[in-house]
Design a protein around this motif. Sequence first.
Motif, PDB file in Angstrom:
ATOM      1  N   ALA A   1      -6.691  -0.185   8.347  1.00  0.00           N
ATOM      2  CA  ALA A   1      -5.320  -0.091   7.840  1.00  0.00           C
ATOM      3  C   ALA A   1      -4.695  -1.476   7.762  1.00  0.00           C
ATOM      4  O   ALA A   1      -4.969  -2.347   8.582  1.00  0.00           O
ATOM      5  CB  ALA A   1      -4.489   0.812   8.745  1.00  0.00           C
TER       6      ALA A   1
ATOM      7  N   ARG B   1       0.121  -0.011   4.682  1.00  0.00           N
ATOM      8  CA  ARG B   1       0.655   0.797   3.593  1.00  0.00           C
ATOM      9  C   ARG B   1      -0.449   1.718   3.084  1.00  0.00           C
ATOM     10  O   ARG B   1      -1.579   1.288   2.879  1.00  0.00           O
ATOM     11  CB  ARG B   1       1.154  -0.091   2.447  1.00  0.00           C
ATOM     12  CG  ARG B   1       1.809   0.725   1.329  1.00  0.00           C
ATOM     13  CD  ARG B   1       2.444  -0.156   0.297  1.00  0.00           C
ATOM     14  NE  ARG B   1       3.082   0.661  -0.738  1.00  0.00           N
ATOM     15  CZ  ARG B   1       3.646   0.178  -1.812  1.00  0.00           C
ATOM     16  NH1 ARG B   1       3.682  -1.128  -2.015  1.00  0.00           N
ATOM     17  NH2 ARG B   1       4.181   0.975  -2.706  1.00  0.00           N
ATOM     18  N   SER B   2      -0.082   2.963   2.872  1.00  0.00           N
ATOM     19  CA  SER B   2      -1.026   3.940   2.350  1.00  0.00           C
ATOM     20  C   SER B   2      -1.588   3.475   1.018  1.00  0.00           C
ATOM     21  O   SER B   2      -0.858   2.948   0.181  1.00  0.00           O
ATOM     22  CB  SER B   2      -0.317   5.285   2.200  1.00  0.00           C
ATOM     23  OG  SER B   2      -1.189   6.228   1.639  1.00  0.00           O
ATOM     24  N   GLY B   3      -2.877   3.663   0.827  1.00  0.00           N
ATOM     25  CA  GLY B   3      -3.525   3.289  -0.412  1.00  0.00           C
ATOM     26  C   GLY B   3      -4.111   1.889  -0.427  1.00  0.00           C
ATOM     27  O   GLY B   3      -4.794   1.503  -1.371  1.00  0.00           O
TER      28      GLY B   3
ATOM     29  N   VAL C   1      -6.329  -0.940   2.026  1.00  0.00           N
ATOM     30  CA  VAL C   1      -7.102  -1.169   3.241  1.00  0.00           C
ATOM     31  C   VAL C   1      -7.791  -2.527   3.161  1.00  0.00           C
ATOM     32  O   VAL C   1      -8.039  -3.049   2.075  1.00  0.00           O
ATOM     33  CB  VAL C   1      -8.179  -0.074   3.495  1.00  0.00           C
ATOM     34  CG1 VAL C   1      -7.547   1.278   3.766  1.00  0.00           C
ATOM     35  CG2 VAL C   1      -9.186   0.002   2.360  1.00  0.00           C
TER      36      VAL C   1
ATOM     37  N   HIS D   1      -6.752   1.744  -3.321  1.00  0.00           N
ATOM     38  CA  HIS D   1      -7.184   3.063  -3.767  1.00  0.00           C
ATOM     39  C   HIS D   1      -6.213   3.610  -4.812  1.00  0.00           C
ATOM     40  O   HIS D   1      -5.016   3.368  -4.748  1.00  0.00           O
ATOM     41  CB  HIS D   1      -7.216   4.057  -2.589  1.00  0.00           C
ATOM     42  CG  HIS D   1      -8.225   3.712  -1.560  1.00  0.00           C
ATOM     43  ND1 HIS D   1      -9.537   4.063  -1.666  1.00  0.00           N
ATOM     44  CD2 HIS D   1      -8.120   3.037  -0.388  1.00  0.00           C
ATOM     45  CE1 HIS D   1     -10.203   3.623  -0.611  1.00  0.00           C
ATOM     46  NE2 HIS D   1      -9.358   2.992   0.187  1.00  0.00           N
TER      47      HIS D   1
ATOM     48  N   LYS E   1       3.526  -4.460   1.092  1.00  0.00           N
ATOM     49  CA  LYS E   1       4.682  -3.616   1.422  1.00  0.00           C
ATOM     50  C   LYS E   1       5.781  -3.761   0.377  1.00  0.00           C
ATOM     51  O   LYS E   1       6.562  -2.837   0.169  1.00  0.00           O
ATOM     52  CB  LYS E   1       5.212  -3.961   2.809  1.00  0.00           C
ATOM     53  CG  LYS E   1       4.296  -3.477   3.914  1.00  0.00           C
ATOM     54  CD  LYS E   1       4.811  -3.845   5.283  1.00  0.00           C
ATOM     55  CE  LYS E   1       3.816  -3.401   6.340  1.00  0.00           C
ATOM     56  NZ  LYS E   1       4.194  -3.822   7.672  1.00  0.00           N
TER      57      LYS E   1
ATOM     58  N   THR F   1      -2.477  10.834  -7.047  1.00  0.00           N
ATOM     59  CA  THR F   1      -2.816  11.486  -5.791  1.00  0.00           C
ATOM     60  C   THR F   1      -4.289  11.867  -5.790  1.00  0.00           C
ATOM     61  O   THR F   1      -4.966  11.799  -6.816  1.00  0.00           O
ATOM     62  CB  THR F   1      -1.958  12.746  -5.574  1.00  0.00           C
ATOM     63  OG1 THR F   1      -2.238  13.657  -6.622  1.00  0.00           O
ATOM     64  CG2 THR F   1      -0.474  12.404  -5.547  1.00  0.00           C
TER      65      THR F   1
ATOM     66  N   ASP G   1       5.958   6.384  -6.585  1.00  0.00           N
ATOM     67  CA  ASP G   1       5.774   5.526  -5.422  1.00  0.00           C
ATOM     68  C   ASP G   1       7.065   5.481  -4.628  1.00  0.00           C
ATOM     69  O   ASP G   1       8.146   5.665  -5.164  1.00  0.00           O
ATOM     70  CB  ASP G   1       5.382   4.123  -5.877  1.00  0.00           C
ATOM     71  CG  ASP G   1       5.069   3.200  -4.713  1.00  0.00           C
ATOM     72  OD1 ASP G   1       4.501   3.687  -3.725  1.00  0.00           O
ATOM     73  OD2 ASP G   1       5.388   1.999  -4.803  1.00  0.00           O
TER      74      ASP G   1
END
Length: 140
Positions: free
Chosen positions: A19, A22-24, A26, A45, A122, A131, A139
């Motif tokens: 991580a 932030r989601s998406g 890496v 992603h 961020k 999704t 977003d």
Amino acid sequence: KGSTFRIRRPNKDHWFSFAIGRSGFVISATISTDKQRIGVELFIHNDVEKAAFHALLAEKQAIEAEFGEALEWQELPGKKGTRIALFKLDVDPSDEKQYPELHAWMLAKMDRFKKVFAARIKSVSLSKLTTANGDEAEDD
């Protein structure tokens, strides 16, 4: 040892993802015995429209100056994801005698990726994300 990165469980893939806040997004550490290389990358992603990638690409000069070396900017046309990577070439990831050197290189680059990209991702504004089921979502 003293790192913020933790391997949660072993896997049989040629990469580990961590991580970055932030989601998406890496940080991935990769190993390829076939290509005789190791690498560290920021993987984005579901960046179908490549919005996040292009937002970061607009800052390429500043990012690479802060990072301290040139990075590979891979838009990955036709794919859902994108990546910004750095590779150490001509190594044998299967040679256990090289593990300390290779692991130290990877950790140093992972730390630098986190330092350079965490705040930037961020603040990246994305109009739409795709999704997991293929639907579009606004977003945050």
